[in-house]
Design an enzyme around this catalytic site. Sequence first.
Site, short mmCIF file in Angstrom:
data_model
loop_
_atom_site.label_atom_id
_atom_site.label_comp_id
_atom_site.label_asym_id
_atom_site.label_seq_id
_atom_site.Cartn_x
_atom_site.Cartn_y
_atom_site.Cartn_z
N TYR A 78 32.42 -8.12 35.58
CA TYR A 78 33.78 -8.68 35.53
C TYR A 78 33.86 -9.81 34.52
CZ TYR A 78 38.38 -10.20 37.00
OH TYR A 78 39.71 -10.51 37.00
N PHE A 130 58.95 -4.22 13.90
CA PHE A 130 58.28 -3.16 14.62
C PHE A 130 58.82 -3.19 16.05
CE2 PHE A 130 55.14 -0.85 17.07
CZ PHE A 130 55.23 0.36 16.38
N THR A 131 58.94 -2.01 16.65
CA THR A 131 59.65 -1.87 17.93
C THR A 131 59.14 -2.84 19.01
OG1 THR A 131 58.13 -0.09 18.45
CG2 THR A 131 60.26 0.55 17.51
N LYS A 264 44.36 1.86 16.04
CA LYS A 264 44.60 2.44 14.72
C LYS A 264 43.36 2.24 13.84
CE LYS A 264 48.94 1.87 16.42
NZ LYS A 264 49.21 1.36 17.77
N ARG A 388 61.68 8.14 13.41
CA ARG A 388 61.64 6.71 13.07
C ARG A 388 62.93 6.39 12.32
NH1 ARG A 388 57.79 3.66 15.77
NH2 ARG A 388 59.32 4.51 17.17
N PHE A 455 63.53 5.20 22.40
CA PHE A 455 63.00 6.40 21.74
C PHE A 455 61.89 7.08 22.56
CE2 PHE A 455 61.09 2.51 20.36
CZ PHE A 455 59.74 2.74 20.57
C1 P61 Z 1 52.41 3.97 16.51
F1 P61 Z 1 56.72 4.90 18.61
N1 P61 Z 1 52.02 1.69 17.01
O1 P61 Z 1 52.56 3.64 15.33
P1 P61 Z 1 50.07 -0.76 20.90
N2 P61 Z 1 52.07 -3.15 15.73
C2 P61 Z 1 52.10 -2.05 14.98
C3 P61 Z 1 51.98 -0.80 15.57
O2 P61 Z 1 51.99 0.28 14.80
C4 P61 Z 1 51.84 -0.71 16.99
C5 P61 Z 1 51.83 -1.91 17.74
C6 P61 Z 1 51.95 -3.09 17.09
C7 P61 Z 1 52.16 2.93 17.49
C8 P61 Z 1 52.25 3.25 18.96
C9 P61 Z 1 53.69 3.13 19.28
O3 P61 Z 1 57.70 2.44 18.75
C10 P61 Z 1 56.41 2.68 19.08
O4 P61 Z 1 48.59 -0.73 20.92
C11 P61 Z 1 52.23 -2.18 13.52
O5 P61 Z 1 50.71 0.56 20.82
O6 P61 Z 1 50.62 -1.58 22.02
C12 P61 Z 1 51.79 0.55 17.63
O7 P61 Z 1 50.42 -1.53 19.54
C13 P61 Z 1 51.70 -1.88 19.22
C14 P61 Z 1 54.53 4.16 18.98
C15 P61 Z 1 54.23 1.90 19.56
C16 P61 Z 1 55.90 3.93 18.91
C17 P61 Z 1 55.61 1.68 19.51
O8 P61 Z 1 52.45 5.14 16.89
#
Ligand code: P61
Length: 466
Positions: A78, A130-131, A264, A388, A455
């Site tokens: 832990y 970013f969303t 990523k 998107r 979305f």
């Molecule tokens: C993606 F449709 N991305 O691109 P988490 N910052 C940035 C990202 O690209 C990101 C996060 C923060 C995704 C997953 C996803 O509207 C969406 O690990 C530049 O996913 O929490 C994530 O990181 C968030 C898809 C997220 C989406 C939000 O596919």
Amino acid sequence: MSGIVAEKRSWAEPYKIKSVELLRMTTRAERESIIAEAGHNTFLIKSRDVYIDLLTDSGTAAMSDRQWAGMMVGDEAYAGSENYYNLEAAFHEHYGYRYLVPTHQGRGAENILSQLLVKPGDYVPGNMYFTTTRLHQERAGGTFVDVIVDEAHDPNSEHPFKGDVDIGKLDRLVRQVGAQRVPYISLEANVNMAGGQPFSMSNLRELHGYCQTHGILVMLDGTRVIENAYFIKEREPGYASKSVKSILREICDLTDGATVSAKKDLLVNIGGFLALNDEELFKQAQNLAVIYEGLHTYGGLAGRDMEAMAQGLREAVMETHQAARIGQVRYLGEKLQSAGVPIVKPIGSHGVFIDAAAFLPHLDRDEYPAQALAAAIYVEAGIRAMERGNVSAGRDPQTGDNRRPNLELVRLTIPRRVYTQAHMDVTAECIARVHAQRDKVGGLRMTYEPEYLRFFQARFEPIAAR
Ligand code: P61
């Protein structure tokens, strides 16, 4: 290496395949009923019904044998897991920030950062939204302000650094609201919503200088910063002979901290972190972590996940990896371009973004052309893409109206180390077939709209045949 092979296959994979996952084929009739059942939303399709899954590059990478070996040395204590310290060492070596707070994924880090730094009435500038990032800023009481260069909103602009900040736009905001209302700028590497577009080092250096003068922090969204470093090496004068590793350090040294989704760049299926240089902020972040994530030495992750992340980081900074990764995306993009499919230029790092507004000019933005196109691509060949555009952008919290962004895109996102060149060929052929019959793609009406990040879970139905 020299000669034709090296020239033509400069992005050949620096690995071979040891384990595979079998795919299931479906018929067009099956896919027509699957998409209707999924409310014409590709997020709502079961993975088993997908042939080539280009929904996202998030958490979808193939891990290496060394990462899997790392999973076996998970120390699931832990507190004080050995894997946390291994991750911290790799993190110090490659990013160079002083303090690490692991989180379950990127949005966990965004939540902590926004709660720490954003007060009601504040403004948070960023190089495009970013969303999840913007939602956390808004929930903390802030207002996001887009300060990216204008070229980023133009799918046809060939600007090599469409992720750059327009310092003039930033300065206008700071003069208007006062620097004390601007806690930090949120600087995203390889800007996702713009098509995976990098910022340049010269722009970052200028931004750093501006922000130091005005007492504003620079917080990096480093989710795809290693891919951004590779673009700097390729495109920015003076960087061709520098290593991706050293460019990464240079970027981090010009920023005050970072939120990172490790799903990523870092080649893992789960994980993220918050990086900080300020000790006081770090202590507060560790304290919030125990509310939302877990103890500060695991942040919602298993020990084995942290070990895979540490090894993933070592592999992500390898130039042969980046060359293959970005080369494969470019291969697909060039195929689509030569088939006459309108895409965002230049081709980005993590996917090819189809310009759905140009693809389906007969549809109004409120008929959700990108959503409709993603559904049509699925029906054509079982290939899953992501909207998107208008749906992703959501509604303006003040007016309640659809934001109707300039970019109305379908993202063909390429998971790292997963698909072959033949899969890219099949994808390009499928999109070209849909393009040849584009007049037949009709618009959609939204029938269910969730309050947050709509979305992911929204449902649609076709607008009656035209
Ligand atoms: C993606 F449709 N991305 O691109 P988490 N910052 C940035 C990202 O690209 C990101 C996060 C923060 C995704 C997953 C996803 O509207 C969406 O690990 C530049 O996913 O929490 C994530 O990181 C968030 C898809 C997220 C989406 C939000 O596919």
